[in-house]
Scaffold this motif. Structure first.
Motif, PDB file in Angstrom:
ATOM      1  N   GLU A 225       0.867  -1.172   0.000  1.00  0.00           N
ATOM      2  CA  GLU A 225       0.000   0.000   0.000  1.00  0.00           C
ATOM      3  C   GLU A 225       0.910   1.229   0.000  1.00  0.00           C
ATOM      4  O   GLU A 225       1.629   1.475   0.973  1.00  0.00           O
ATOM      5  N   PHE A 226       0.915   1.927  -1.109  1.00  0.00           N
ATOM      6  CA  PHE A 226       1.797   3.093  -1.216  1.00  0.00           C
ATOM      7  C   PHE A 226       0.990   4.371  -1.020  1.00  0.00           C
ATOM      8  O   PHE A 226      -0.071   4.529  -1.615  1.00  0.00           O
ATOM      9  N   GLU A 227       1.514   5.263  -0.206  1.00  0.00           N
ATOM     10  CA  GLU A 227       0.822   6.543   0.011  1.00  0.00           C
ATOM     11  C   GLU A 227       1.198   7.552  -1.066  1.00  0.00           C
ATOM     12  O   GLU A 227       0.350   8.261  -1.585  1.00  0.00           O
ATOM     13  N   GLN A 228       2.488   7.632  -1.384  1.00  0.00           N
ATOM     14  CA  GLN A 228       2.950   8.577  -2.404  1.00  0.00           C
ATOM     15  C   GLN A 228       3.877   7.846  -3.376  1.00  0.00           C
ATOM     16  O   GLN A 228       5.095   7.996  -3.306  1.00  0.00           O
ATOM     17  N   PRO A 229       3.299   7.032  -4.265  1.00  0.00           N
ATOM     18  CA  PRO A 229       4.158   6.187  -5.114  1.00  0.00           C
ATOM     19  C   PRO A 229       5.102   6.950  -6.033  1.00  0.00           C
ATOM     20  O   PRO A 229       6.254   6.560  -6.201  1.00  0.00           O
ATOM     21  N   ARG A 231       6.405   9.931  -5.644  1.00  0.00           N
ATOM     22  CA  ARG A 231       7.472  10.544  -4.857  1.00  0.00           C
ATOM     23  C   ARG A 231       8.459   9.479  -4.370  1.00  0.00           C
ATOM     24  O   ARG A 231       9.679   9.677  -4.370  1.00  0.00           O
ATOM     25  N   GLU A 232       7.911   8.351  -3.952  1.00  0.00           N
ATOM     26  CA  GLU A 232       8.755   7.262  -3.451  1.00  0.00           C
ATOM     27  C   GLU A 232       9.663   6.723  -4.558  1.00  0.00           C
ATOM     28  O   GLU A 232      10.836   6.438  -4.328  1.00  0.00           O
ATOM     29  N   VAL A 290       3.351   2.628  -9.140  1.00  0.00           N
ATOM     30  CA  VAL A 290       3.157   1.503  -8.208  1.00  0.00           C
ATOM     31  C   VAL A 290       3.743   0.230  -8.814  1.00  0.00           C
ATOM     32  O   VAL A 290       4.433  -0.543  -8.144  1.00  0.00           O
TER      33      VAL A 290
END
Lengths: 324, 209
Positions: A225-229, A231-232, A290
């Motif tokens: 579960e990515f919050e800020q894909p 940016r990550e 993602v």
């Protein structure tokens, strides 16, 4: 006459509940002779294909929780700790060797999926068919059940699940009582601990864990579960000295319709990191990010070997998750 | 049906050029900091491969590891906002291996299975004892991490003990991942759980008692 029967029944009941099997004052393991009289115990031993060195008495001990009323029987506290250490190590070793870059929260969730109380409850109750000893001493007496029969059942003091109508509970919950799922988990872990104790072989115990616990299918890719894909991913590329990720439109259809589809790719220089679709360019870009992150985190070596293998070949050493 | 676009969109990406205006000793908001000002341990040691020498000496030839991996072992997640390789997963792997081997060690000893879960057994693998071991071996000064609050001096409150314990666990994890379970097991039994080694965890517990 009635009073005579009642007295006799009370006496037999007391014998059943307090000294159903003659043991010393110290907690001891049931003898093989006694254990052999328990059909469920012998059946469980055979069903799990346990080696002959695994004594029936040890298996009975693995099924006796500390909260059990049979206080004189050796309980599974130590076996549970041993089994838990084996399970935790071999399961996480397996997952880490298969997916060396898995983020720690996902790793923890994956390990829990294999060895949490609920998972082990399912293994113990439905796969191994362990029965719990939930009949009362009175029922056992009236059914003329053999004293040793319950050795093959999981013995624990359960939490009372429902309140009886019209009954007011005055005392607080017994601190020793446990949830059935926790009791089954104790039993399963203790059986694994008992296997090592009986065979003194890590290889045999590892094989048993592989066959019974790790053989279940688990889709790790759905645990992310990515919050800020975006940016990550950008941060990941920066850390790995890769070119900055750029989203490019690969194809599209129905831009002016009510159901458009866009296919986006995420590229770092000439290399495509991920690709996905969406009903808007933004959605497709996020999905593609993602996909790129999952491609990174779910990297799998071509040949998977774990450190405890004799022919172990070192794989990737992960640098850690990306902190956004 | 998909219609591929004939000409790919521009491959050029805008790059932001940032000028360094190192404001020392005070930090200025909005300006990129000189990495040298924050890439150092709380004891002031610069983040450098040379700093692994004490750990390297301790491990010797028998348990030798790659320099970059040793630097990763000494680096906590809090350091440099996770931009440098850190020891989080090595530590988890090492911790589980240590507990696993310690349980086997106890079961096969005279104490037997009844000693599992005892106070002594739990204390041997406690954070404080692992931290004491790291401190005793002299590689505590080159651990790279960031204190959440500089005013906290108590190591149990500041997280210092937990960081040190994590380094020892990460060291076991690194041996396990790169050299296999055989070497890691030898290290655990020989250096940490042996009663013959005066610096072992078992003897630290006894000394503290």
């Amino acid at each position: 006459m009635n009073s005579l029967i009642r007295t006799s029944a009370r006496k037999s009941l007391r014998q059943f509940s307090t000294s159903s099997i003659k043991f010393n004052s110290q907690q001891i393991i049931a003898s093989e002779e006694q254990a052999l009289k328990s059909a469920p115990l012998v059946a469980l031993h055979e069903r799990l294909n346990l080696p002959s060195s695994y004594k029936l008495g040890t298996l009975a001990q693995a099924l006796t929780c500390r909260s059990s009323y049979k206080q004189e029987l050796a309980h599974n506290y130590g076996l549970n700790i041993l089994g838990k250490n084996f399970l935790t190590y071999y399961v996480s070793e397996h997952i880490l060797a298969t997916y060396p870059r898995l983020p720690l929260p996902v790793l923890n969730a994956a390990v829990a999926s294999y060895i949490s109380s609920d998972s082990l409850y399912a293994v113990g109750k439905y796969a191994w068919g362990i029965e719990s000893d939930d009949t009362t001493a009175l029922s056992k007496y009236l059914n003329e059940e053999a004293k040793e029969h319950s050795l093959g059942k999981l013995r624990f003091l359960p939490i009372s699940q429902t309140d009886e109508a019209g009954v007011t509970k005055l005392s607080s919950r017994d601190r020793k009582s446990i949830h059935p799922a926790a009791a089954y988990a104790l039993g399963v872990r203790s059986i694994i601990g008992g296997l090592y104790l009986s065979t003194k072989s890590e290889e045999v115990t590892k094989k048993f864990i592989q066959d019974h616990i790790l053989s279940r299918k688990l889709d790790i890719s759905k645990m992310f579960e990515f919050e800020q894909p975006t940016r990550e991913l950008s941060r990941l590329c920066e850390r790995q000295n890769l070119e900055k990720p750029v989203a490019r439109l690969i194809s599209e259809t129905g831009r002016k319709s009510d159901k458009p589809i866009f296919v986006m790719g995420i590229f770092s220089g000439e290399n495509k990191l991920g690709e996905s679709y969406g009903s808007s360019i933004r959605e497709a870009k996020i999905r593609a990010s993602v996909n790129a992150l999952k491609n990174w985190y779910l990297y799998k070596p071509t040949t998977v070997s774990v450190p405890s293998d004799k022919d172990y070949k070192p794989s990737v050493v992960d640098h850690g998750i990306v902190i956004v | 049906m998909f219609f591929p676009i004939l000409k790919a969109q521009s491959t050029k990406s805008l790059t932001r050029s940032v000028g360094y205006l190192h404001a020392q000793p005070k930090r200025v908001r909005g300006l990129v900091r000189d990495p040298a000002t924050f890439l150092q341990s709380p004891c002031g040691k610069a983040y450098d491969i040379q700093s692994t020498s004490s750990l390297k000496t301790y491990l010797g030839e028998e348990y030798a590891l790659d320099d970059n991996l040793l630097l990763q072992v000494l680096t906590h997640k809090s350091f440099a906002h996770g931009m440098k390789p850190f020891n989080e997963k090595l530590s988890v792997h090492g911790s589980q291996f240590l507990k696993h081997k310690s349980a086997i060690h106890t079961v096969n000893s005279e104490k037997g299975i009844s000693a599992l879960g005892s106070l002594e057994s739990r204390k041997t693998l406690s954070t404080d004892i692992l931290a004491a071991f790291v401190k005793q071996q002299g590689f505590a000064d080159v651990i790279y991490w960031k204190k959440r609050d500089d005013s906290i001096t108590d190591p149990t409150q500041s997280g210092e003990n937990s960081i040190k314990a994590g380094v020892l666990e990460a060291l076991i994890g690194a041996l396990l991942v790169t050299r296999g379970a055989g070497v890691a097991e030898k290290f655990v039994f020989e250096k940490l759980l042996s009663e013959n080694s005066k610096d072992s965890l078992v003897n630290i517990v006894r000394a503290q008692a």
